[in-house]
Scaffold this motif. Sequence first.
Motif, PDB file in Angstrom:
ATOM      1  N   LEU A  49       0.825  -1.207   0.000  1.00 48.61           N
ATOM      2  CA  LEU A  49       0.000   0.000   0.000  1.00 48.61           C
ATOM      3  C   LEU A  49       0.862   1.261   0.000  1.00 48.61           C
ATOM      4  CD1 LEU A  49      -3.082   0.591   0.071  1.00 48.61           C
ATOM      5  CD2 LEU A  49      -2.830   1.008   2.524  1.00 48.61           C
ATOM      6  N   GLU A  50       0.479   2.222  -0.856  1.00 52.54           N
ATOM      7  CA  GLU A  50       1.174   3.503  -0.928  1.00 52.54           C
ATOM      8  C   GLU A  50       0.158   4.629  -0.767  1.00 52.54           C
ATOM      9  OE1 GLU A  50       3.405   3.748  -4.547  1.00 52.54           O
ATOM     10  OE2 GLU A  50       4.331   1.778  -4.259  1.00 52.54           O
ATOM     11  N   ALA A  51       0.675   5.827  -0.508  1.00 54.81           N
ATOM     12  CA  ALA A  51      -0.200   6.984  -0.288  1.00 54.81           C
ATOM     13  C   ALA A  51      -1.122   7.236  -1.477  1.00 54.81           C
ATOM     14  CB  ALA A  51       0.653   8.219  -0.005  1.00 54.81           C
ATOM     15  N   GLN A  52      -0.616   7.004  -2.699  1.00 57.87           N
ATOM     16  CA  GLN A  52      -1.404   7.272  -3.914  1.00 57.87           C
ATOM     17  C   GLN A  52      -2.650   6.385  -4.026  1.00 57.87           C
ATOM     18  OE1 GLN A  52       1.175   6.345  -7.182  1.00 57.87           O
ATOM     19  NE2 GLN A  52       1.336   4.189  -6.673  1.00 57.87           N
ATOM     20  N   HIS A  53      -2.704   5.300  -3.258  1.00 58.43           N
ATOM     21  CA  HIS A  53      -3.848   4.395  -3.345  1.00 58.43           C
ATOM     22  C   HIS A  53      -5.072   4.908  -2.576  1.00 58.43           C
ATOM     23  CE1 HIS A  53      -0.522   1.271  -4.033  1.00 58.43           C
ATOM     24  NE2 HIS A  53      -1.083   1.545  -5.190  1.00 58.43           N
ATOM     25  N   PHE A  54      -4.890   5.922  -1.740  1.00 59.97           N
ATOM     26  CA  PHE A  54      -6.025   6.494  -1.002  1.00 59.97           C
ATOM     27  C   PHE A  54      -6.816   7.428  -1.913  1.00 59.97           C
ATOM     28  CE2 PHE A  54      -3.332   4.960   2.328  1.00 59.97           C
ATOM     29  CZ  PHE A  54      -4.178   4.639   3.382  1.00 59.97           C
ATOM     30  N   HIS A  55      -8.130   7.437  -1.741  1.00 59.36           N
ATOM     31  CA  HIS A  55      -8.999   8.260  -2.592  1.00 59.36           C
ATOM     32  C   HIS A  55      -9.002   9.714  -2.139  1.00 59.36           C
ATOM     33  CE1 HIS A  55     -12.984   9.894  -3.911  1.00 59.36           C
ATOM     34  NE2 HIS A  55     -12.605   9.311  -5.037  1.00 59.36           N
ATOM     35  N   GLU A  56      -9.075   9.921  -0.852  1.00 62.96           N
ATOM     36  CA  GLU A  56      -9.141  11.281  -0.314  1.00 62.96           C
ATOM     37  C   GLU A  56      -7.743  11.889  -0.176  1.00 62.96           C
ATOM     38  OE1 GLU A  56     -11.262  13.863   0.970  1.00 62.96           O
ATOM     39  OE2 GLU A  56     -12.420  12.849  -0.572  1.00 62.96           O
ATOM     40  N   ASP A  57      -7.600  13.126  -0.627  1.00 65.28           N
ATOM     41  CA  ASP A  57      -6.297  13.799  -0.590  1.00 65.28           C
ATOM     42  C   ASP A  57      -5.754  13.907   0.832  1.00 65.28           C
ATOM     43  OD1 ASP A  57      -4.132  15.382  -1.811  1.00 65.28           O
ATOM     44  OD2 ASP A  57      -4.992  17.006  -0.608  1.00 65.28           O
ATOM     45  N   VAL A  58      -6.623  14.226   1.792  1.00 68.82           N
ATOM     46  CA  VAL A  58      -6.156  14.379   3.171  1.00 68.82           C
ATOM     47  C   VAL A  58      -5.664  13.042   3.728  1.00 68.82           C
ATOM     48  CG1 VAL A  58      -8.435  14.028   4.233  1.00 68.82           C
ATOM     49  CG2 VAL A  58      -6.692  15.379   5.433  1.00 68.82           C
ATOM     50  N   HIS A  59      -6.284  11.945   3.301  1.00 65.02           N
ATOM     51  CA  HIS A  59      -5.850  10.622   3.740  1.00 65.02           C
ATOM     52  C   HIS A  59      -4.492  10.262   3.134  1.00 65.02           C
ATOM     53  CE1 HIS A  59     -10.300   9.369   4.621  1.00 65.02           C
ATOM     54  NE2 HIS A  59      -9.791  10.187   5.534  1.00 65.02           N
ATOM     55  N   ARG A  60      -4.276  10.690   1.882  1.00 66.66           N
ATOM     56  CA  ARG A  60      -2.966  10.464   1.253  1.00 66.66           C
ATOM     57  C   ARG A  60      -1.882  11.153   2.062  1.00 66.66           C
ATOM     58  NH1 ARG A  60      -5.082  12.675  -3.706  1.00 66.66           N
ATOM     59  NH2 ARG A  60      -6.489  11.149  -4.599  1.00 66.66           N
ATOM     60  N   ARG A  61      -2.159  12.400   2.437  1.00 65.92           N
ATOM     61  CA  ARG A  61      -1.154  13.178   3.171  1.00 65.92           C
ATOM     62  C   ARG A  61      -0.892  12.561   4.548  1.00 65.92           C
ATOM     63  NH1 ARG A  61      -4.002  18.365   3.553  1.00 65.92           N
ATOM     64  NH2 ARG A  61      -2.240  19.056   4.824  1.00 65.92           N
TER      65      ARG A  61
END
Length: 497
Positions: A49-61
Amino acid sequence: MASSNALIARIETGEAHYRVSPHNLDAEQALLGAILVNNDAYYRVSDFLEAQHFHEDVHRRIFEVATTLIRAGKLATPITLKTFLGEQDLGGLTIPQYLARLAAEATTVINAEAYGRTIYDLAIRRRLITIGEELVNTAYDAPVESSPRDQIEETERRLYELAETGRYDGGFQRFADALTHAIDMAAAAYKRDGQLSGIATNLADLDRMMGGLQSSDLVILAGRPGMGKTALATNIAFNIAKAYEGEKQPDGSIKTVNGGIVGFFSLEMSAEQLATRIIAEQSGVPSYKIRRGDMREDDFYKITEAARAMQSIPFYIDQTGGISIAQLAARARRLKRQRGLDMLVVDYLQLLSGASKKGENRVQELTEITTGLKALAKELNVPVLALSQLSRQVEARDDKRPQLSDLRESGSIEQDADVVLFVFREEYYLKNKEPKPGTEEYFKWQTEMDQVHGKAEVIIGKQRHGPTGTVQLAFQADVTRFGNLADEDKLPERVGD
């Protein structure tokens, strides 16, 4: 976490008006909450799992900052994270308040991997949607110079790239599983003709030295022009296709048990020229006679019989010149999917192009090509036999047998290859040195010619899983056929010796 919070409400309000890409905010929040409460949860998903796999921008950060902290051996909590995330209004919640809520409503760490896989799978689905949308848009508004075939190959490349990255089944495996695979391979070798671990070339001495052509190996066959590189590659490829035997499996698929299905990229010769060579080799009628039509009735009978016998052989030729390594890979994948594939031949390396712009460093481009071929061999799990030209420095030496140093100016060919073979024929060079007939030099030359006539050497310059050395082969120039050489030391012992 309750779906009524401001963040979800903001997203779901829009869902009634248009179709949003697949996502699961509850899973994202649950995983982030689990990580913030217990950083060990991160290690359950960190290998896929990487940050880019999250849908929400705040969740990626949040995931990105947490990853950086945890990998640095620091603690990732709502308190340590808020310093790096700045200020943002999340529908009435500040960043610190949102982090605190994630941690307060977190579920058990045991479910972290399941949440991670859900997030990952949805990210892959979003990527598929993007590729599909771009496919449709490009098809509507394609530039004049772009052909549909180019678009198909580019889309195939992206889909296969996604297929390779879209998995979370990598990582370590139990040694017991590797042992089982090794035993299965040995059992298959025991049942196969010649009892080889790889695919038999039908050249006995070469098979003995190499154990056949091994799956996922990149085999480089190099030589100067006139040595017979294409002839040897064609002979090997055709021998493998001719020996093909398949066995139907319970699931309906066909498993190769002997020989193999061959794909041949002929970047220099046309399919007709290649077919003429193979017909000459199989029928024993010289190719120049076939081209000129200079044949007796029995010759014509031989070639028609040879052609009839070859009709059902799984040998596929792509004669497109000047293709890129990406196009070649896409076509090889397509062949494997549609017809099956057990061996791939590329004739030859220097006629391929990389992704680099024209005029850039050619050595760098060749590095990209050989790296791409090695990756393709591993991906398709088949041996890739790639032909390569050698530099002219060979001609400057008294002993013109090629060596590994002759490959060095070609970038990473030697480094990427699992096996490097050189084909060499002393007869070719000696023939061009014919002295004046009747002289003493002529008789000496004639004696040397008799010793090397009809003989070729295949020099194994590198082999990761076997010995190096030289294999002697027979060569019939008129029908471009390499074969086993029956010399004195290979004959049965005489009685009384």
